[in-house]
Design an enzyme around this catalytic site. Structure first.
Site, PDB file in Angstrom:
ATOM      1  N   LYS A  52      21.396  26.377  40.903  1.00 22.21           N
ATOM      2  CA  LYS A  52      21.035  27.780  41.068  1.00 22.21           C
ATOM      3  C   LYS A  52      20.156  27.940  42.301  1.00 22.21           C
ATOM      4  O   LYS A  52      19.366  27.075  42.642  1.00 22.21           O
ATOM      5  CB  LYS A  52      20.266  28.217  39.811  1.00 22.21           C
ATOM      6  CG  LYS A  52      19.791  29.631  39.876  1.00 22.21           C
ATOM      7  CD  LYS A  52      19.748  30.330  38.546  1.00 22.21           C
ATOM      8  CE  LYS A  52      19.606  31.828  38.774  1.00 22.21           C
ATOM      9  NZ  LYS A  52      20.797  32.401  39.432  1.00 22.21           N
ATOM     10  N   THR A  53      20.291  29.075  42.973  1.00 23.10           N
ATOM     11  CA  THR A  53      19.501  29.353  44.169  1.00 23.10           C
ATOM     12  C   THR A  53      17.997  29.209  43.902  1.00 23.10           C
ATOM     13  O   THR A  53      17.482  29.723  42.911  1.00 23.10           O
ATOM     14  CB  THR A  53      19.791  30.781  44.668  1.00 23.10           C
ATOM     15  OG1 THR A  53      21.167  30.867  45.025  1.00 23.10           O
ATOM     16  CG2 THR A  53      18.925  31.130  45.868  1.00 23.10           C
ATOM     17  N   CYS A 145      23.190  37.512  48.206  1.00 27.63           N
ATOM     18  CA  CYS A 145      22.933  37.992  46.865  1.00 27.63           C
ATOM     19  C   CYS A 145      22.735  39.493  46.891  1.00 27.63           C
ATOM     20  O   CYS A 145      21.834  39.990  47.552  1.00 27.63           O
ATOM     21  CB  CYS A 145      21.693  37.313  46.310  1.00 27.63           C
ATOM     22  SG  CYS A 145      21.112  38.145  44.844  1.00 27.63           S
ATOM     23  N   THR A 208      29.249  37.668  44.922  1.00 25.58           N
ATOM     24  CA  THR A 208      29.764  38.759  44.092  1.00 25.58           C
ATOM     25  C   THR A 208      29.822  40.092  44.840  1.00 25.58           C
ATOM     26  O   THR A 208      29.119  40.310  45.818  1.00 25.58           O
ATOM     27  CB  THR A 208      28.888  38.911  42.843  1.00 25.58           C
ATOM     28  OG1 THR A 208      27.543  39.121  43.274  1.00 25.58           O
ATOM     29  CG2 THR A 208      28.954  37.676  41.976  1.00 25.58           C
ATOM     30  N   GLY A 232      34.840  36.847  38.872  1.00 26.91           N
ATOM     31  CA  GLY A 232      35.876  36.506  37.901  1.00 26.91           C
ATOM     32  C   GLY A 232      37.263  36.805  38.446  1.00 26.91           C
ATOM     33  O   GLY A 232      37.416  37.300  39.555  1.00 26.91           O
ATOM     34  N   GLY A 258      35.737  32.573  43.908  1.00 25.28           N
ATOM     35  CA  GLY A 258      35.947  33.943  43.465  1.00 25.28           C
ATOM     36  C   GLY A 258      37.107  33.983  42.481  1.00 25.28           C
ATOM     37  O   GLY A 258      38.260  34.023  42.877  1.00 25.28           O
ATOM     38  N   GLY A 259      36.814  33.926  41.202  1.00 23.73           N
ATOM     39  CA  GLY A 259      37.849  34.102  40.189  1.00 23.73           C
ATOM     40  C   GLY A 259      38.664  32.877  39.862  1.00 23.73           C
ATOM     41  O   GLY A 259      39.679  32.976  39.174  1.00 23.73           O
ATOM     42  N   GLY A 280      32.890  29.541  39.292  1.00 23.99           N
ATOM     43  CA  GLY A 280      31.729  30.286  38.829  1.00 23.99           C
ATOM     44  C   GLY A 280      31.899  30.759  37.406  1.00 23.99           C
ATOM     45  O   GLY A 280      31.709  29.995  36.455  1.00 23.99           O
TER      46      GLY A 280
HETATM   47  C1  FMN Z   1      25.575  34.558  36.215  1.00 21.28           C
HETATM   48  C2  FMN Z   1      25.777  34.316  37.670  1.00 21.28           C
HETATM   49  C3  FMN Z   1      24.741  33.854  38.449  1.00 21.28           C
HETATM   50  C4  FMN Z   1      24.888  33.622  39.797  1.00 21.28           C
HETATM   51  N1  FMN Z   1      23.844  33.138  40.517  1.00 21.28           N
HETATM   52  C5  FMN Z   1      24.014  32.848  41.830  1.00 21.28           C
HETATM   53  C6  FMN Z   1      22.980  32.254  42.587  1.00 21.28           C
HETATM   54  O1  FMN Z   1      21.894  31.982  42.086  1.00 21.28           O
HETATM   55  N2  FMN Z   1      23.212  31.988  43.902  1.00 21.28           N
HETATM   56  C7  FMN Z   1      24.408  32.253  44.490  1.00 21.28           C
HETATM   57  O2  FMN Z   1      24.568  31.973  45.679  1.00 21.28           O
HETATM   58  N3  FMN Z   1      25.425  32.791  43.796  1.00 21.28           N
HETATM   59  C8  FMN Z   1      25.263  33.102  42.485  1.00 21.28           C
HETATM   60  N4  FMN Z   1      26.312  33.633  41.766  1.00 21.28           N
HETATM   61  C9  FMN Z   1      27.586  33.886  42.438  1.00 21.28           C
HETATM   62  C10 FMN Z   1      28.549  32.725  42.225  1.00 21.28           C
HETATM   63  O3  FMN Z   1      28.006  31.536  42.766  1.00 21.28           O
HETATM   64  C11 FMN Z   1      29.923  33.015  42.882  1.00 21.28           C
HETATM   65  O4  FMN Z   1      29.744  33.183  44.263  1.00 21.28           O
HETATM   66  C12 FMN Z   1      30.600  34.247  42.328  1.00 21.28           C
HETATM   67  O5  FMN Z   1      30.321  34.390  40.962  1.00 21.28           O
HETATM   68  C13 FMN Z   1      32.119  34.253  42.553  1.00 21.28           C
HETATM   69  O6  FMN Z   1      32.754  33.204  41.890  1.00 21.28           O
HETATM   70  P1  FMN Z   1      33.451  33.363  40.427  1.00 21.28           P
HETATM   71  O7  FMN Z   1      34.347  34.560  40.490  1.00 21.28           O
HETATM   72  O8  FMN Z   1      34.155  32.087  40.181  1.00 21.28           O
HETATM   73  O9  FMN Z   1      32.330  33.611  39.449  1.00 21.28           O
HETATM   74  C14 FMN Z   1      26.143  33.879  40.413  1.00 21.28           C
HETATM   75  C15 FMN Z   1      27.210  34.337  39.630  1.00 21.28           C
HETATM   76  C16 FMN Z   1      27.049  34.548  38.280  1.00 21.28           C
HETATM   77  C17 FMN Z   1      28.219  35.020  37.470  1.00 21.28           C
END
Ligand code: FMN
Ligand code: FAD
Ligand code: FAD
Ligand code: FMN
Ligand code: FES
Ligand code: FES
Lengths: 327, 264, 327, 264
Positions: A52-53, A145, A208, A232, A258-259, A280
């Site tokens: 996590k960041t 973010c 996101t 997602g 992404g998804g 993610g």
């Molecule tokens: C609950 C949650 C927390 C996240 N926290 C971070 C974070 O701390 N730092 C970051 O760069 N991206 C964060 N993201 C973004 C994810 O790393 C990723 O870029 C994004 O969700 C797209 O991928 P996915 O569709 O597979 O979820 C977070 C996403 C989710 C769902």
């Protein structure tokens, strides 16, 4: 094609045993190990670990609710909740058993914040006794973010600010530097180009999409932060488009995300030019989702007669010369 | 960070896993259903107050649904589910023979050490974790009284799923049990000094129980709900405000000391 | 609350019998009437009719495939296929039986294109005999189509170009002028503000998100145009966020759209500040989807004890004064 | 615009509607299923070569699936469905008693006026519209021969769903019927001068049939597939290139004159 397919990829100088890594903020190896039968530290499903960041100071995060489901997706507004860099460094020895390389995700609201976190890590890693820290191979700058009102958004949506940030961090480390891009922009290539110009070694995307869901009962925003980030399967088509735009225009290793929810999704991102692919939201569908995804990827490669991922990398890209502007 | 260390749990926590469980039986009570699954490992590991993350068997639902463990008997684990939205409605529509993916047990569970007398206070579907708790307390010889509050007779059908000896009911409209809130009910029942409260229900009810307990200097625990993504402590999605900052319902909870929860 | 809820809304000067209209390009009243038992012209489900975007010249559109399904959504790259303004005007008498007001969607690749289409409509409407044309009450400027390589995209993603376009069209008509915004931008409010400054009476959004899907067999882009526009329930949270950003910052009637598939969705867009709400992809789920959506809207209002939509309009908005920049 | 006027259809088109149809029977042939629904209005309106848009009974699927009308008998309409992706797989899993939302009939259908002798050429699941066509032609006293080409014996199981007197089979691997393509097969069968061809199948097959027919100056019609959204002529999503520009498969088609389709 009876030989087992070779899943290894080189993310810049980093060898990954397969292309699947975790997306920052969606998998915590210590928490998962604390709660599950499986020791995720020694039996780590991903090829690299992106925690996590981390920010300079502790952040309590946004008021709840922080997550909600959406059609084929979810929204979150965690607000970069994290214990701050000092606490993260104190946890480093606990990550030492991890054999996978670690890419530290760094966030902040000013350029100085980012520099401070990277400096703190560099100092701690230099001072760490052998075996007392995991193999930190790089940093991911989370400039994207969308949840923090005061800072991140403005950096990642502006090419100049992104360039300044990367330029400030670049001299502080010799490790692999990745800039994580936000999709909430008109021209993602311009931001990616700025990051590379300032010395970023690679790019990761997408973070996101800024979005909002309402509480059906009250018709007011459900999330405590009002808006949050959409991710997602719902947004995979957008992510694939952005990853291919970058891969067509720029020459740098890309971590696509992404998804992603299946092995085929991983292959699709690689066909769009990604070198590694991050998972993610799918981590929330099942604690063993990454294992399934890697197994599916292997099966897909076998079925398609692919010996190596390089055979498919960039297959979906437009290789025509770019159109002449103004014509 | 405030939410890293959870409240000390009275028993060592068993570890979670992903279980593929066959549905053995489903019983319906109006919009509620008792879904019993076969899960030997889960049954052996579960403690009262813990929960699971169940996958809705339909690919449209990305996230798992958190559900308390309602009862454990031999190899079987039962959930008591209210059809609230589309996902829980789908789960109440499960049929015997279906396979459910169940991740758990998760969360800390109720701390039981040193409890002599227990007053279980439940509101609406919040009663779900209290049968397992009552069973475990009774087995340990603890005196258990339960007070459940419901909106109306329709919601009070939930009580039919329970087997607790001293179980009192109230409904807001008086259509079943005593008329009034669960606070009116516990007021009438009363609680001896050394009674430990175990409460689960809507926020408004928990806030009222908190005040009621504070006035009587009663010790207690509350089991909380929150929107969850991972259920595992990874995402920090499920926090609630407490006197020591945000705590994760899935990791530090779902059971927190009653007086530490912050209600505005 | 036993009185029947009042669904009427005023979109600027236009009275709509309910807030639900069609999104351009997703419902053709003549085609539907030609093929179905129901006469959609005299039994029109929407409160206003927005036909497919018309351009100055005929356009054959993009090579197929042009549509594909995505998780909880779809993608399209029609490429503004349309017979051109002359053919559209020749069809006007066929639309005369329509009692609903018509808002003509106009597209183009240059400012002159848009002006030419609006001029042609104004001339034809002025010349039309009574009863020989439908009640055209306004124009929607589609500056946001992401599919046409050479034009639209650059207008709708740039505040200055949008302003110039609207300023050029504004003097050509006294009818209601709506500018349809693209979500593929960093700052949708800046574009909306520019459109209003140049004389647009209202705003509509969102058009589709630029995206890409791969053919699972070949791992190359499925659509003939490679990229297309993502829409449907998958993107509703993004649309709600953008509509509320506009409603919070600007003072103009908004037609909200993006993923509407139920009566509750309509209510959500209105809570985010929309006056009217358009239905796009949901038209493909069933030919009677708009009837269902309006019926659901009425039922939701009754259940919630809402007598008029104004009771809910803007309920989800952030009414705090905007943060001082630079603080 | 090229695609506004469709080819003149030989019969007046009945109008479409949304029908809520009960599934009367499902028969399985490997990955294929014959799904019969009760739809009196649909049965009365349908013409050979027309199609319907069926809603997949699962909210995850936004778009309807286009399916040809395989057969019509009294009040019942049957579809022959191949499980290709997730949506069609879900449709082949339908069970008797399920309710399906069926929009149609849509499209122009096969032009039948003046046909004396017909050769029906089908490849893979492209055979679907040919039973209804054969039934209608036979009823009109037209001499009907059918030639079906399949990949292998597994795919050739489709033929078991058909009742056509003169039906010839080929498989590419020779595991059922004659070894070779459907073109080899029609070459062997031959076609008299006044034979009209009705072809449906993959693009490569249709292109080959087009060449074969052109060499012999045979007139013919092809039924086409395209990704669809509306199925109603509204969205211009389903076009194919023809000698007179793009034509919409759902509106000008799905049946187009064989020689007008453009294959690169
Ligand atoms: C609950 C949650 C927390 C996240 N926290 C971070 C974070 O701390 N730092 C970051 O760069 N991206 C964060 N993201 C973004 C994810 O790393 C990723 O870029 C994004 O969700 C797209 O991928 P996915 O569709 O597979 O979820 C977070 C996403 C989710 C769902
Ligand atoms: C620790 C814990 C234990 C629980 N135990 C039970 C139980 O034993 N029986 C029971 O019926 N319910 C229980 N709940 C509540 C249950 O999880 C929700 O009712 C359910 O998730 C609603 O899903 P849905 O699809 O019906 O609603 P939707 O509103 O359609 O769900 C959308 C999303 O919001 C989440 N969500 C919606 N409401 C809630 C809520 N009240 N709490 C948490 N998440 C929510 C869903 O999980 C989902 O991610 C528990 C919740 C928690 C946190
Ligand atoms: C006029 C017409 C008649 C048809 N008749 C039949 C029939 O009788 N029996 C039968 O089995 N199939 C028929 N098809 C093909 C059938 O529509 C597709 O196989 C089906 O839509 C695939 O859906 P899926 O969910 O399994 O595939 P997925 O690939 O998961 O579907 C994703 C999207 O692509 C579309 N799509 C994918 N493949 C095709 C295709 N080949 N043609 C059109 N759309 C596609 C789907 O409709 C959906 O919108 C016909 C197609 C058309 C256009
Ligand atoms: C097949 C299709 C065609 C479209 N054509 C147009 C068009 O011609 N002009 C336009 O302004 N928008 C067009 N759109 C965009 C829609 O009007 C709408 O803005 C978008 O689809 C979002 O709404 P939805 O999620 O309800 O579909 C089209 C969308 C689809 C799916
Ligand atoms: S749900 Fe993820 S931390 Fe609790
Ligand atoms: S599918 Fe919409 S026009 Fe044919």
């Amino acid at each position: 094609m009876s030989k087992a397919p070779d899943l290894r990829v080189m993310l810049g100088p980093i060898e990954l045993r397969h292309p699947v890594i975790d997306a920052s903020g969606t998998f915590d190896v210590l928490e998962a190990t604390a709660r599950y039968e499986r020791d995720f530290l020694t039996d780590f499903p991903f090829a690299a670990y992106v925690p996590k960041t981390v920010t300079r100071e502790p952040r309590p995060g946004n008021p709840p609710p922080r997550v909600a489901e959406t059609p084929s997706g979810m929204i979150n507004a965690i607000g970069l909740a994290n214990p701050g860099v000092a606490a993260a460094l104190a946890d480093l020895p606990r990550l030492a058993p991890l054999r996978a390389p670690v890419i530290v995700s760094v966030g902040g609201t000013t350029v100085e914040d980012y520099v401070a976190v990277v400096d703190a890590y560099e100092a701690a890693l230099a001072a760490a006794a052998a075996g007392a820290a995991p193999n930190v191979v790089g940093y991911e700058l989370n400039v994207s973010c969308p949840n923090v009102r005061s800072g991140c958004l403005s950096i990642g949506t502006d090419a100049h600010e992104t360039e300044q940030l990367v330029a400030a961090v670049r001299p502080r480390t010799r490790r692999f530097l990745v800039t994580k891009l936000t999709p909430n922009v008109t021209d993602v290539v311009a931001i990616g180009r700025a990051a590379l110009a300032a010395g970023s070694d690679g790019l990761s995307l997408i973070n996101t999409l800024k979005a909002m869901v309402l509480d059906p009962a009250t018709l007011t925003p459900l999330l405590g932060n009002r808006t949050g980030g959409l991710c997602g399967p719902a947004i995979k088509p957008l992510a694939l488009r952005m990853v291919s735009e970058l891969a067509e225009a720029l020459d740098a290793p890309i971590i696509g995300m992404g998804g992603v929810i299946s092995g085929r999704d991983v292959l699709e991102f690689i066909a769009c030019g990604a070198t590694a692919v991050a998972v993610g939201a799918a981590n929330f569908t099942a604690i063993d989702a990454p294992d399934r995804i890697v197994a599916e990827l292997r099966a897909e490669m076998r079925q398609r007669g692919l010996a190596k991922l390089s055979e498919v990398r960039g297959r979906a890209l437009d290789r025509r010369p770019p159109a002449v502007t103004g014509s | 960070m405030a939410d890293v260390a959870g409240p000390a749990s009275a028993h060592p926590q068993a570890k979670a896993a992903v279980h593929s469980c066959r549905v053995a039986a489903v019983r319906h009570y109006g919009p509620f259903a008792c879904v019993t699954v076969v899960g030997p490992q889960l049954a052996a590991a579960a403690e009262p107050g813990q929960f699971v993350m169940i996958q809705v068997p339909d690919s449209r639902f990305l996230l798992r649904r958190p559900l308390s463990i309602f009862a454990v008997r031999d190899d079987e684990v039962t959930f008591l589910i209210e059809a609230r939205g589309a996902g829980s409605a789908r789960l109440t529509g499960t049929r015997a023979g279906d396979i459910l993916s169940v991740q758990g047990p998760l969360g800390n569970g109720f701390p039981l050490a040193g409890v002599r007398r227990a007053l279980l206070i439940g509101g609406g579907i919040g009663v779900a974790p209290l049968q397992f708790l009552a069973d475990r307390l009774a087995a340990a010889g603890v005196g258990v009284t339960a007070a459940f509050g419901f909106r109306d007779a329709r919601q009070a059908r939930l009580a039919a799923a329970f087997h607790i000896e001293h179980l009192w009911l109230a409904t807001e409209d008086g259509s079943a049990g005593r008329r009034g809130t669960v606070i009116d009910l516990v007021g009438a029942i009363g609680a001896a000094k050394n009674t430990v409260l175990f409460a689960c229900g809507p926020d408004a009810m928990l806030a009222a129980v908190q005040r009621w307990a504070a006035e009587r200097s009663l010790r207690g625990h509350a089991s909380l709900e929150a929107h969850m993504a991972c259920g595992t402590g990874s995402c920090h999605g499920c926090v609630v405000p407490t006197t020591s900052g945000y705590q994760r319902v899935c990791a530090e909870g779902p059971v927190l000391p009653l007086q530490e929860i912050v209600y505005e």
